[in-house]
Write a protein that holds these residues in place. Structure first.
Motif, PDB file in Angstrom:
ATOM      1  N   TRP A 192       0.849  -1.201   0.000  1.00  0.00           N
ATOM      2  CA  TRP A 192       0.000   0.000   0.000  1.00  0.00           C
ATOM      3  C   TRP A 192       0.882   1.247   0.000  1.00  0.00           C
ATOM      4  CZ3 TRP A 192      -0.833   4.389   2.769  1.00  0.00           C
ATOM      5  CH2 TRP A 192      -2.068   5.024   2.681  1.00  0.00           C
ATOM      6  N   HIS A 195       2.871   1.637  -3.367  1.00  0.00           N
ATOM      7  CA  HIS A 195       1.993   2.069  -4.460  1.00  0.00           C
ATOM      8  C   HIS A 195       1.787   3.581  -4.445  1.00  0.00           C
ATOM      9  CE1 HIS A 195      -1.138   1.737  -7.499  1.00  0.00           C
ATOM     10  NE2 HIS A 195      -1.967   2.419  -6.717  1.00  0.00           N
ATOM     11  N   ARG A 196       1.897   4.219  -3.270  1.00  0.00           N
ATOM     12  CA  ARG A 196       1.646   5.660  -3.131  1.00  0.00           C
ATOM     13  C   ARG A 196       2.935   6.460  -2.934  1.00  0.00           C
ATOM     14  NH1 ARG A 196      -2.220   2.500  -1.648  1.00  0.00           N
ATOM     15  NH2 ARG A 196      -4.418   3.107  -1.804  1.00  0.00           N
ATOM     16  N   ARG A 197       4.043   5.823  -3.121  1.00  0.00           N
ATOM     17  CA  ARG A 197       5.338   6.455  -2.888  1.00  0.00           C
ATOM     18  C   ARG A 197       5.513   7.740  -3.678  1.00  0.00           C
ATOM     19  NH1 ARG A 197       9.597   7.243  -6.962  1.00  0.00           N
ATOM     20  NH2 ARG A 197      11.627   7.101  -5.921  1.00  0.00           N
ATOM     21  N   LEU A 199       3.604  10.040  -4.321  1.00  0.00           N
ATOM     22  CA  LEU A 199       2.793  11.155  -3.819  1.00  0.00           C
ATOM     23  C   LEU A 199       3.493  11.947  -2.726  1.00  0.00           C
ATOM     24  CD1 LEU A 199      -0.671   9.325  -3.520  1.00  0.00           C
ATOM     25  CD2 LEU A 199       0.126  10.791  -5.401  1.00  0.00           C
ATOM     26  N   GLN A 275      -0.486  14.863   2.459  1.00  0.00           N
ATOM     27  CA  GLN A 275      -0.307  13.406   2.531  1.00  0.00           C
ATOM     28  C   GLN A 275       0.091  12.921   3.930  1.00  0.00           C
ATOM     29  OE1 GLN A 275      -1.103  11.363   0.071  1.00  0.00           O
ATOM     30  NE2 GLN A 275      -1.560  13.015  -1.380  1.00  0.00           N
ATOM     31  N   PHE A 278      -0.386   9.143   4.624  1.00  0.00           N
ATOM     32  CA  PHE A 278       0.659   8.211   4.203  1.00  0.00           C
ATOM     33  C   PHE A 278       1.664   7.998   5.332  1.00  0.00           C
ATOM     34  CE2 PHE A 278       4.851   7.305   2.586  1.00  0.00           C
ATOM     35  CZ  PHE A 278       4.660   6.365   1.583  1.00  0.00           C
ATOM     36  N   THR A 339      -6.116   2.273   5.563  1.00  0.00           N
ATOM     37  CA  THR A 339      -5.719   1.407   4.441  1.00  0.00           C
ATOM     38  C   THR A 339      -6.758   0.374   4.048  1.00  0.00           C
ATOM     39  OG1 THR A 339      -4.698  -0.254   5.884  1.00  0.00           O
ATOM     40  CG2 THR A 339      -3.312   1.607   5.184  1.00  0.00           C
TER      41      THR A 339
END
Length: 354
Positions: A192, A195-197, A199, A275, A278, A339
């Protein structure tokens, strides 16, 4: 045990403090013990009868494989913070080679103050409570605004054109943990995050405390605050720091205070933190991964060795998790909320009847 510590400290001052006249140690008292360090208060008296000098001090003895590095980092970091007029106790001594405890230790001044957390809880009016919360937020923001360069040996290591340097380093560490302990159930959480790294670039490094919470701030009777426990300080993305504080507030103080702290921090900073969710998931990983390992692996079957992946012993882990079960459950709920990922072994433990 306290007599042994006091005796060792007395021996150290008698043998290695040549500049002192008849140093005497008394009133040693244990403040806290933990896997990172044990902390004691004591009184040091020295001098001749007509010119005595008395100081109330703190002894911090470091444990674990990171003890040598952690003690140096905290001593030099607090020295630099004191030089920058940031409110920290003044560190007086670092000893690694001649320690009578067989472990490195630091001695610093004792701050006669009250922990900020209980002070907020006992505050009589809403305005007073908001003032204390604003003080907490202002201290954290001041840390992030300090010039970080004097705190590192190699500035070039942190001045990089890659805005993902910090996050990639952290994600690589988390992947190594998941590969070492796949039964933890945290691989989906890592995926998870990966996949959002893209951002979460970081363009400006900041000094970070990495354990900034309400019981790491002392307030004197005159209202002046002091920040303690700098053993994890580093240079990184400030959002790592803010998210860890956010998680601890949610786990131990509730969402209302967590939301208030984030709102006031953003107001003082003059911008919205992007963010943050995150980094809160990363904070959940940091806080909960060991718990998942402890409750999904059996060391007797060879699934993990006698140490946890972060240095805690298995026995210490179970004891600590038992004491903080409610907080772990709240942290786990935060992870699921952010998540929609469940970690079966951790979930079974978090909702077991007391």
């Amino acid at each position: 045990m306290k007599q042994d510590i006091q005796g060792c400290l007395q021996s150290y001052y008698s043998n290695f403090a040549a500049e002192m006249v008849k140093p005497q140690i008394s009133n040693l008292d244990c403040i806290s013990t933990g896997w990172e360090s044990d902390i004691y208060s004591f009184v040091l008296e020295q001098g001749v009868a007509n010119q005595p000098e008395r100081k109330e001090l703190i002894l911090r003895i470091y444990s674990g494989k990171e003890a040598p590095h952690r003690s140096v980092r905290e001593y030099h970091g607090m020295n630099q913070l004191h030089s920058a007029d940031f409110p920290v106790p003044q560190v007086l001594l670092l000893e690694r080679e001649n320690s009578p405890f067989g472990k490195p230790f630091v001695i610093m001044e004792k701050i006669d103050g009250v922990l900020l957390g209980p002070l907020i809880s006992r505050s009589g009016t809403r305005d007073n409570k908001q003032e204390l919360i604003a003080l907490f937020c202002d201290l954290l923001l001041r840390i992030h605004k300090l010039d970080w360069r004097p705190f590192v040996e190699d500035v070039s290591k942190y001045e990089t054109d890659n805005p993902f340097e910090f996050i990639d380093s952290e994600l690589n560490k988390k992947r190594a943990l998941c590969e070492r302990c796949p039964a933890s159930g945290f691989l989906p959480v890592l995926e998870w995050l990966e996949h959002r790294r893209d951002l979460v670039p970081c363009s400006i490094p900041s000094l970070v405390h990495l354990d900034f919470h309400l019981t790491n701030v002392l307030v004197r009777s005159d209202g002046s605050p002091f920040v303690i426990d700098w053993g994890q300080m580093d240079v990184s993305d400030f959002r790592f720091d803010l998210a860890w504080t956010s998680l601890l507030l949610r786990m131990h103080s509730g969402m209302k205070l967590r939301d208030s702290v984030l709102q006031i921090y953003e107001s003082l900073a003059g911008f919205q933190v992007e963010q943050i969710e995150f980094f809160e998931v990363l904070a959940c990983f940091r806080r909960l991964f060991n718990s998942a390992v402890w409750f999904t692996m059996d060391p007797e079957r060879g699934e993990m060795d006698s140490r946890s992946v972060e240095g805690l012993s298995v026995a210490e882990g179970f004891s600590g998790m038992g004491r903080h079960k409610d907080a772990i459950r709240k942290g786990y709920e935060m992870l699921v909320e952010l998540t929609d990922i469940r970690v079966p072994g951790l979930e079974r433990y978090a909702y077991l009847p007391a």
